[in-house]
Design an enzyme around this catalytic site. Sequence first.
Site, PDB file in Angstrom:
ATOM      1  CE1 TYR A  57      -3.008  -3.039   0.284  1.00 33.42           C
ATOM      2  CE2 TYR A  57      -3.372  -2.550   2.601  1.00 33.42           C
ATOM      3  CZ  TYR A  57      -3.620  -3.332   1.491  1.00 33.42           C
ATOM      4  OH  TYR A  57      -4.470  -4.408   1.600  1.00 33.42           O
ATOM      5  CD  GLN A 192      -7.375  -8.320   4.766  1.00 31.81           C
ATOM      6  OE1 GLN A 192      -7.359  -7.342   4.012  1.00 31.81           O
ATOM      7  NE2 GLN A 192      -6.602  -8.408   5.844  1.00 31.81           N
TER       8      GLN A 192
END
Length: 327
Positions: A57, A192
């Site tokens: 990210y 996830q």
Amino acid sequence: MEYRKLGNTDLALSAITYGAFAIGGTMWGGNEKQDSINAIHASLDHGVTTLDTAPFYGFGLSEELIGEAIKGKDRSKIQLLTKFGLVWDGSNEGKGEYFFDAGADGKSIPVYRYAAKANVIKEVEESLKRLGTDYIDLLQLHWPDGTTPIDETMDALNQLIAQGKIRAAGVSNYSLGQMQEAGKTIGLASNQVPYSMLNRSIEQDVVPYAIQNNIGIIAYSPLERGLLTGKYFKEAKLKADDHRNGYFGQFDPEKIKALLNKLTPLAEAKKASLSQLVLRWTTLQPGISIVLAGARNAEQAADNAAAMNFSLSEDELKMIGDWLKQV
């Protein structure tokens, strides 16, 4: 806020968890540093104690911003979730599985899935430094790497747990078969995966397996990257380098509008926003442990946390379920 035990671990995580993809800026049309830090502070102030990020990210920026935002705060009251296995800096020397080209500063950067043991160990040390901490609460494989045996990756995670550098280990974007294979080497804490009103495919096999084996499910993209807030049908516009310009194309806008028109009166009755209603619905689905919600500023962060200030009855959940069959 509600705090939930994650799978077979002793981690108690906030049901709404701060998702830090967007504050990295890359693929999201950039970011504003102080707004991002304010969003993290506001999350903590409103009971969101769990922060989920990844090295990818913003090519390290997201982790660095979190590290800066939590500096001086009581680390024992904050749960840091990060990932590994996406390499963009060439350190994999061509090894691993090519994933895609990420654009940054006008350049095209090749990203690889790479989960070899040595890389796992290397990435963790880098994440610890960026986050400014000496342990990670939950470390997750970001995406499966078809070139590395699953047991090699899981063995690295077992080693990191034994060393105290991570408290628990999970995966992300894993199929049922991959979860089963990983389970031969490690006790997975979580998987996830994408999950929303518009994407419920994990209900078929991943969720039942997770419930049966006490594995947590961390839901990401519950708002479909903002689509379910309704604002992109109104005045909000996307920047040219925002990946959602293409992402939103997979959905039928008329069906989404029709769904939001049905949800709006229910949200108003709850004195909630559309995004809060969608987030709350997601937290109440079977097998879902925690739900990720991104925020670029303090106002958005506070709004996300407030999704836990009301509930939905069984009748209301059934009514929403009936509406979703029409999307």
